[in-house]
Design an enzyme around this catalytic site. Structure first.
Site, PDB file in Angstrom:
ATOM      1  CG  ASP A  46      -0.188  -0.096   2.536  1.00 20.80           C
ATOM      2  OD1 ASP A  46       1.026  -0.361   2.528  1.00 20.80           O
ATOM      3  OD2 ASP A  46      -0.824   0.079   3.587  1.00 20.80           O
ATOM      4  CG  HIS A  51       5.293   5.982   1.955  1.00 23.96           C
ATOM      5  ND1 HIS A  51       5.208   6.701   3.121  1.00 23.96           N
ATOM      6  CD2 HIS A  51       5.204   4.677   2.319  1.00 23.96           C
ATOM      7  CE1 HIS A  51       5.090   5.868   4.154  1.00 23.96           C
ATOM      8  NE2 HIS A  51       5.067   4.641   3.685  1.00 23.96           N
ATOM      9  CE1 TYR A 171       1.904  -0.645  12.112  1.00 26.37           C
ATOM     10  CE2 TYR A 171       1.812   0.839  10.245  1.00 26.37           C
ATOM     11  CZ  TYR A 171       2.162  -0.378  10.787  1.00 26.37           C
ATOM     12  OH  TYR A 171       2.780  -1.328  10.001  1.00 26.37           O
ATOM     13  CE  LYS A 205       2.589  -3.950   8.999  1.00 25.11           C
ATOM     14  NZ  LYS A 205       2.556  -3.188   7.739  1.00 25.11           N
ATOM     15  N   GLY A 255       9.176  -2.462   8.261  1.00 23.91           N
ATOM     16  CA  GLY A 255       9.637  -1.072   8.300  1.00 23.91           C
ATOM     17  C   GLY A 255      10.320  -0.631   7.027  1.00 23.91           C
TER      18      GLY A 255
END
Length: 305
Positions: A46, A51, A171, A205, A255
């Site tokens: 994704d 980004h 997150y 996650k 990451g």
């Protein structure tokens, strides 16, 4: 398909799910090179949405094509491929029967810094594409977290009614308590995993936790109760403990792109701590295909051990 003892034990933890949802969970757990081990390795793509395309794919131009990711996930023997609507639509017919897929239902973009995500897919579209489940990101701690959680609760209920899995990216981000270091602090990652579990996620996650403690009240408890957070393995054990004592599958992110040695050390620590596996994206598709496949094979062998 004969189930392994590991998969049977995991399925027993999902007591409230219908047969269709358990069948999709079984398909996921029995697929790929980690099939039957109780561990998962999923490719998420994704990042183009999150980004931007050049930042995500220019290092390996073949990765601009969604077919590339489908094929790499299949050739690597991964458990599943997760992506937003458009990317999955590009290869649903060609590859959909060859690997389980997960439709990511919300996404952010880098054109603003609001700690929120837009809905970019639906349970109905996940069913149309033959997906085994949906994915959704929440930002615990952000100004939008309660709105995100309200939406997630409805989506999880709809997904479960339709026999799909719910995968939650949890997150922590934003808010008065979280600086950059706080986003991966062990107390914050544990809290994030617990929130996702309480929301009804089948699979959670989070990011690999650091030994930093962010919240003052939590820090006192960690110190008073002598919770061991000295190694990544011990911190991972604590994250799994926070997800209903390991009754929920918890995967850890790979990451930003880093060295193979760092990645292997991280995944070894996660595996030693009982992690359910990993979701790894940029560290694969930003490398040359042959290098990515070799690296993924080593990661699979770490989780097999």
């Amino acid at each position: 398909m004969k189930l392994t003892p590991q998969v049977k034990r995991i399925l027993e933890n999902y007591e409230a799910d219908n047969a269709a949802t358990k069948n999709n969970l079984t398909r996921l757990l029995m697929h790929g090179k980690l099939g039957g081990t109780g561990k998962l390795l999923i490719l998420p793509v994704d990042q183009g949405m999150e980004h931007g395309p050049a930042r995500s794919f220019a290092a390996n131009p073949a990765a601009y094509d969604p077919h590339y990711h489908y094929q790499m996930a299949i050739d690597a023997g991964l458990s599943a491929y997760a992506a937003p609507l458009g990317a999955l639509e590009c290869g649903a017919f060609t590859y959909g029967s060859q690997i389980p897929t997960i439709l990511k239902l919300n996404n952010a973009n880098s054109l603003n810094d609001v700690k929120n995500q837009a809905i970019t897919g639906s349970v109905k579209e996940a069913l149309r594409l033959g997906c085994i489940g949906i994915g959704y990101t929440i930002y615990p701690g952000s100004d939008y977290c309660y709105e995100q959680m309200d939406i997630l609760q409805n989506l999880i209920q709809e997904a479960k009614d339709a026999g799909l899995l719910a995968v939650v990216w949890s997150y922590p981000r934003g808010g008065p308590f979280l600086d950059k270091a706080g986003e991966t602090a062990v107390d914050i990652c544990a809290y994030a995993a617990h929130i996702a579990a309480q929301m009804g996620a089948h699979i959670i996650k989070v990011k690999p936790p650091s030994d930093h403690l962010c919240l003052g009240a939590a820090k006192k408890v960690y110190e008073d109760q002598k919770i061991d957070i000295s190694t990544l393995a011990k911190r991972t054990e604590h994250i799994m403990q926070s997800a209903f004592a390991g009754r929920r599958l918890v995967l850890f992110s790979g990451g930003e792109q880093t060295s193979e040695e760092t990645l292997f050390n991280t995944f070894q620590g996660l595996n030693d701590g009982g992690a359910s596996g990993a979701i790894i994206g940029r560290n694969t598709f930003q490398r040359k295909r042959e290098d990515a496949l070799a690296m993924l094979d080593k990661i699979i062998n770490i989780f097999k051990s």
